[in-house]
Scaffold this motif. Structure first.
Motif, PDB file in Angstrom:
ATOM      1  N   ASP A 114      62.450  41.800  47.736  1.00 26.94           N
ATOM      2  CA  ASP A 114      61.514  40.690  47.648  1.00 26.94           C
ATOM      3  C   ASP A 114      62.226  39.379  47.341  1.00 26.94           C
ATOM      4  N   ARG A 115      61.716  38.313  47.940  1.00 24.54           N
ATOM      5  CA  ARG A 115      62.317  36.987  47.781  1.00 24.54           C
ATOM      6  C   ARG A 115      62.344  36.531  46.333  1.00 24.54           C
ATOM      7  N   SER A 116      61.439  37.038  45.495  1.00 25.72           N
ATOM      8  CA  SER A 116      61.420  36.624  44.091  1.00 25.72           C
ATOM      9  C   SER A 116      62.708  37.020  43.375  1.00 25.72           C
ATOM     10  N   PHE A 117      63.395  38.046  43.879  1.00 27.29           N
ATOM     11  CA  PHE A 117      64.680  38.452  43.296  1.00 27.29           C
ATOM     12  C   PHE A 117      65.848  37.697  43.913  1.00 27.29           C
ATOM     13  N   VAL A 118      65.633  37.127  45.087  1.00 27.03           N
ATOM     14  CA  VAL A 118      66.705  36.449  45.829  1.00 27.03           C
ATOM     15  C   VAL A 118      66.747  34.956  45.525  1.00 27.03           C
ATOM     16  N   GLN A 119      65.590  34.340  45.312  1.00 23.43           N
ATOM     17  CA  GLN A 119      65.505  32.877  45.274  1.00 23.43           C
ATOM     18  C   GLN A 119      66.366  32.212  44.212  1.00 23.43           C
ATOM     19  N   ASP A 120      66.614  32.844  43.076  1.00 26.43           N
ATOM     20  CA  ASP A 120      67.420  32.211  42.028  1.00 26.43           C
ATOM     21  C   ASP A 120      68.857  32.704  41.992  1.00 26.43           C
ATOM     22  N   THR A 121      69.238  33.524  42.973  1.00 23.13           N
ATOM     23  CA  THR A 121      70.633  33.947  43.043  1.00 23.13           C
ATOM     24  C   THR A 121      71.432  32.847  43.729  1.00 23.13           C
ATOM     25  N   GLY A 123      72.697  32.032  40.819  1.00 18.39           N
ATOM     26  CA  GLY A 123      72.735  31.450  39.482  1.00 18.39           C
ATOM     27  C   GLY A 123      72.120  32.287  38.380  1.00 18.39           C
ATOM     28  N   ASP A 124      71.112  33.072  38.686  1.00 24.52           N
ATOM     29  CA  ASP A 124      70.420  33.873  37.676  1.00 24.52           C
ATOM     30  C   ASP A 124      71.028  35.277  37.641  1.00 24.52           C
ATOM     31  N   GLN A 125      71.722  35.578  36.582  1.00 16.53           N
ATOM     32  CA  GLN A 125      72.435  36.861  36.494  1.00 16.53           C
ATOM     33  C   GLN A 125      71.500  38.064  36.448  1.00 16.53           C
ATOM     34  N   ASP A 126      70.300  37.889  35.907  1.00 20.29           N
ATOM     35  CA  ASP A 126      69.336  38.995  35.910  1.00 20.29           C
ATOM     36  C   ASP A 126      68.924  39.345  37.340  1.00 20.29           C
ATOM     37  N   ASP A 127      68.655  38.308  38.145  1.00 22.26           N
ATOM     38  CA  ASP A 127      68.295  38.559  39.542  1.00 22.26           C
ATOM     39  C   ASP A 127      69.469  39.147  40.314  1.00 22.26           C
ATOM     40  N   ALA A 129      71.712  41.081  39.073  1.00 21.89           N
ATOM     41  CA  ALA A 129      71.786  42.485  38.640  1.00 21.89           C
ATOM     42  C   ALA A 129      70.731  43.329  39.348  1.00 21.89           C
ATOM     43  N   ILE A 130      69.515  42.789  39.502  1.00 23.20           N
ATOM     44  CA  ILE A 130      68.443  43.535  40.181  1.00 23.20           C
ATOM     45  C   ILE A 130      68.782  43.741  41.651  1.00 23.20           C
ATOM     46  N   VAL A 131      69.220  42.683  42.320  1.00 24.95           N
ATOM     47  CA  VAL A 131      69.577  42.797  43.738  1.00 24.95           C
ATOM     48  C   VAL A 131      70.742  43.785  43.905  1.00 24.95           C
ATOM     49  N   THR A 132      71.731  43.695  43.032  1.00 21.81           N
ATOM     50  CA  THR A 132      72.876  44.622  43.089  1.00 21.81           C
ATOM     51  C   THR A 132      72.404  46.062  42.953  1.00 21.81           C
ATOM     52  N   ALA A 133      71.519  46.306  41.987  1.00 22.12           N
ATOM     53  CA  ALA A 133      71.017  47.663  41.758  1.00 22.12           C
ATOM     54  C   ALA A 133      70.248  48.184  42.969  1.00 22.12           C
ATOM     55  N   ILE A 134      69.415  47.330  43.566  1.00 24.77           N
ATOM     56  CA  ILE A 134      68.638  47.763  44.735  1.00 24.77           C
ATOM     57  C   ILE A 134      69.570  48.093  45.898  1.00 24.77           C
ATOM     58  N   VAL A 135      70.548  47.224  46.160  1.00 24.99           N
ATOM     59  CA  VAL A 135      71.472  47.458  47.274  1.00 24.99           C
ATOM     60  C   VAL A 135      72.274  48.734  47.034  1.00 24.99           C
ATOM     61  N   GLN A 136      72.786  48.916  45.835  1.00 24.68           N
ATOM     62  CA  GLN A 136      73.589  50.113  45.550  1.00 24.68           C
ATOM     63  C   GLN A 136      72.755  51.382  45.635  1.00 24.68           C
ATOM     64  N   THR A 152      70.104  29.730  51.214  1.00 23.56           N
ATOM     65  CA  THR A 152      71.366  29.008  51.019  1.00 23.56           C
ATOM     66  C   THR A 152      72.559  29.874  51.438  1.00 23.56           C
ATOM     67  N   MET A 153      73.647  29.207  51.742  1.00 23.20           N
ATOM     68  CA  MET A 153      74.881  29.913  52.092  1.00 23.20           C
ATOM     69  C   MET A 153      75.410  30.697  50.892  1.00 23.20           C
ATOM     70  N   GLU A 154      75.168  30.202  49.691  1.00 22.35           N
ATOM     71  CA  GLU A 154      75.610  30.909  48.480  1.00 22.35           C
ATOM     72  C   GLU A 154      74.872  32.239  48.335  1.00 22.35           C
ATOM     73  N   GLN A 155      73.587  32.237  48.610  1.00 24.71           N
ATOM     74  CA  GLN A 155      72.821  33.483  48.576  1.00 24.71           C
ATOM     75  C   GLN A 155      73.354  34.452  49.620  1.00 24.71           C
ATOM     76  N   LEU A 156      73.573  33.945  50.822  1.00 25.53           N
ATOM     77  CA  LEU A 156      74.082  34.786  51.900  1.00 25.53           C
ATOM     78  C   LEU A 156      75.434  35.376  51.540  1.00 25.53           C
ATOM     79  N   ALA A 157      76.326  34.578  50.982  1.00 22.54           N
ATOM     80  CA  ALA A 157      77.653  35.061  50.595  1.00 22.54           C
ATOM     81  C   ALA A 157      77.537  36.171  49.552  1.00 22.54           C
ATOM     82  N   LEU A 158      76.678  35.984  48.572  1.00 22.04           N
ATOM     83  CA  LEU A 158      76.474  37.012  47.547  1.00 22.04           C
ATOM     84  C   LEU A 158      75.947  38.297  48.178  1.00 22.04           C
ATOM     85  N   LEU A 159      74.934  38.183  49.007  1.00 20.20           N
ATOM     86  CA  LEU A 159      74.320  39.361  49.619  1.00 20.20           C
ATOM     87  C   LEU A 159      75.314  40.101  50.510  1.00 20.20           C
TER      88      LEU A 159
END
Length: 192
Positions: A114-121, A123-127, A129-136, A152-159
């Motif tokens: 869900d975008r609510s977990f992506v939108q603040d990445t 920068g938001d370490q909790d989000d 962590a959640i995205v990392t856990a879901i992907v793993q 953003t490109m930063e979000q894409l790079a992280l993902l």
């Protein structure tokens, strides 16, 4: 309306395929009410037959609430859809009444983060962590992942670094009319 949407999505994708556009799938959201309709499988099969779309190019997105009932009827319906070749995704994963048991019980192909977990990445370490856990978790279960709302490109790079299978959002394109979408698929959009 749900049946009409499925048929129109199949029809439009078949037009694009026949026009030589990349053979990409189309995802259609189904509400919990639509999913529980007795004739759902028959209406999906009819839409595929009527339009000539190959089933592997249709992905049905279900919310977690649609899967809450753990009865055999839900499992049978999902297995029948899988047997005809349709792909299945859980939309807005993590925002509903999560029960991880359905990830092993049901034949799901992908989780949509869900975008609510992506939108603040990132920068938001909790989000993060959640995205990392879901992907793993998805990777461990051999499920694909789609991050929603990538802007953003930063979000894409992280993902990408996390191993997220696919991304969608305004970074790639705003909603497009069919003709604009065809142009997009023939150009930049077909790459990623």
């Amino acid at each position: 309306i749900g049946r009409w949407v499925v048929e129109q999505a199949c029809r439009q994708l078949k037009v694009w395929h026949d026009a030589g556009c990349p053979r990409v799938p189309v995802a259609v959201n189904l509400s919990a009410i639509e999913f529980r309709q007795i004739d759902l499988v028959a209406s999906i099969e009819q839409a595929l037959r009527k339009t000539g779309l190959e089933p592997q190019y249709l992905e049905l997105e279900l919310t977690e609430s649609a899967l809450l009932e753990q009865g055999d009827a839900i499992r049978d319906r999902l297995c029948t859809l899988k047997a005809i070749g349709v792909r299945l995704a859980i939309d807005d994963f993590g925002t509903g009444y999560s029960s991880l048991a359905y990830l092993k019980r049901y034949p799901i192909d992908r989780l949509k983060i869900d975008r609510s977990f992506v939108q603040d990445t990132p920068g938001d370490q909790d989000d993060v962590a959640i995205v990392t856990a879901i992907v793993q978790m998805a990777q461990s279960l051999k499920l694909a992942t789609v991050a929603e709302g990538v802007e953003t490109m930063e979000q894409l790079a992280l993902l990408r670094r996390l191993g997220c299978s696919d991304c969608q959002g305004y970074l790639f394109a705003r909603p497009l009319a069919p003709r604009e979408m065809e142009t997009y698929m023939r150009g930049v959009g077909a790459v990623g």
